[in-house]
Design an enzyme around this catalytic site. Sequence first.
Site, short mmCIF file in Angstrom:
data_model
loop_
_atom_site.label_atom_id
_atom_site.label_comp_id
_atom_site.label_asym_id
_atom_site.label_seq_id
_atom_site.Cartn_x
_atom_site.Cartn_y
_atom_site.Cartn_z
N SER A 61 64.13 -20.77 -22.84
CA SER A 61 64.65 -21.49 -21.68
C SER A 61 63.67 -21.47 -20.50
CB SER A 61 66.00 -20.89 -21.28
OG SER A 61 66.67 -21.69 -20.34
N ASP A 90 63.67 -25.81 -21.54
CA ASP A 90 64.38 -26.35 -22.71
C ASP A 90 65.39 -27.43 -22.36
OD1 ASP A 90 66.31 -24.63 -21.58
OD2 ASP A 90 67.21 -24.21 -23.54
N ASP A 96 64.29 -27.31 -16.61
CA ASP A 96 63.67 -26.07 -17.08
C ASP A 96 63.02 -26.34 -18.44
OD1 ASP A 96 65.91 -26.22 -18.70
OD2 ASP A 96 66.34 -24.08 -18.60
#
Length: 445
Positions: free
Chosen positions: A101, A242, A240
């Site tokens: 992430s 992901d 972000d």
Amino acid sequence: MTKKYFGTDGIRGRVGEFPITPDFMLKLGWAAGMAFRSMGACRVLVGKDTRISGYMFESALEAGLSAAGADVMLLGPMPTPAIAYLTRTFHAEAGIVISASHNPHDDNGIKFFSGEGTKLPDEVELMIEELLDAPMTVVESSKLGKVSRINDASGRYIEFCKSSVPSSTSFAGLKVVLDCAHGATYKVAPSVFRELGAQVTVLSAQPNGLNINENCGSTHMSQLQAAVLAEHADLGIAFDGDGDRVLMVDQTGAIVDGDELLFIIARDLHERDKLQGGVVGTLMSNLGLELALADLGIPFVRANVGDRYVIAELLERNWLVGGENSGHIVCFRHATTGDAIIAALQVLMALKARGESLAQSRQGLRKCPQVLVNVRFGGGENPVEHPAVKEACERVTAAMAGRGRVLLRKSGTEPLVRVMVEGDDEAQVRAYAEELAKLVAEVSA
């Protein structure tokens, strides 16, 4: 039953350190494949973000899944919510995301989705953990899983995102800057907004495997703020690594966080009589969000921190919208998990409906001063449970006399204790937060 490997958002850690190692990922793929196969025929989608280690872990998971007799469909670099969506549309039994992430490139992790595109139930995660402790056995050759690659995954997801707004929608005349964090949205996000008519400037869309989230994206907003001002853009959108978090910047260069975006979306749905119930936030949601929604007659409840808990609360109440101030925003009318691109589109639709700029629209929410301090925690006894820390929290809460909140919690994804204090006096709130953070650091030493 306590989980050994799974945290609040899958399994995550430093690459090369257990359990984020190729041999563990091989065994994890096998254990997951065996668990999914026990429920019937098994096809598993595997996608990843742009970290260099993703290739290594993709190969290991692929081998483990195949050894368990699961067929594997490789998607390549794709946003996490895209993998949730494609898992459903391909009628696969599960989806796997290789990503950490918003963390730096030398971290990585694994997230699982069920065949419905939601986080795995606890009982399935526990089943996988039990199998991880069992000897690995390979199915007979005739039952080994097959591996294929899906080449049109990006196009499918782009069309899905566009379908979340009315087909007549055009953002012509809207000048937008996107920061893709050198991550999984780097191809799809620019296409979505351009195909809907926006004039798009793109930042941080040249991933090299090492630069994901590096001084860019939703955790480092200064680049986007500067670009919005330099380009005289209407707004900026930061993803972000992901693609499941989104924050924005208005035309003045001010950051618009997840609480404000959630308010804008919820108010728009409420005004169009499409909200269905209320809004789910978290323990970290700003008190101002709760008060602003209350003024509109919109119910608000707090879940534990983590999008899986927000989603669980939405499902239990049959509500449609929830999120976190970090930018995880769930719009159940369109997606089964937090989707940054879809959330951003819902914000743009809300602005269009009201004829407002982002700077104007955010004024409906007056945020209470909130200070968050992250304290590094190396392990051992949880400092949040330390008697001195508990006593200090009670003292600070009493001192604010009902005009604020104190929240201390251990992060589920990083070795941190998060100290949050919220109230109506910013200087006092900051002093309390720093006092509590210092105490947490002392008892953690």
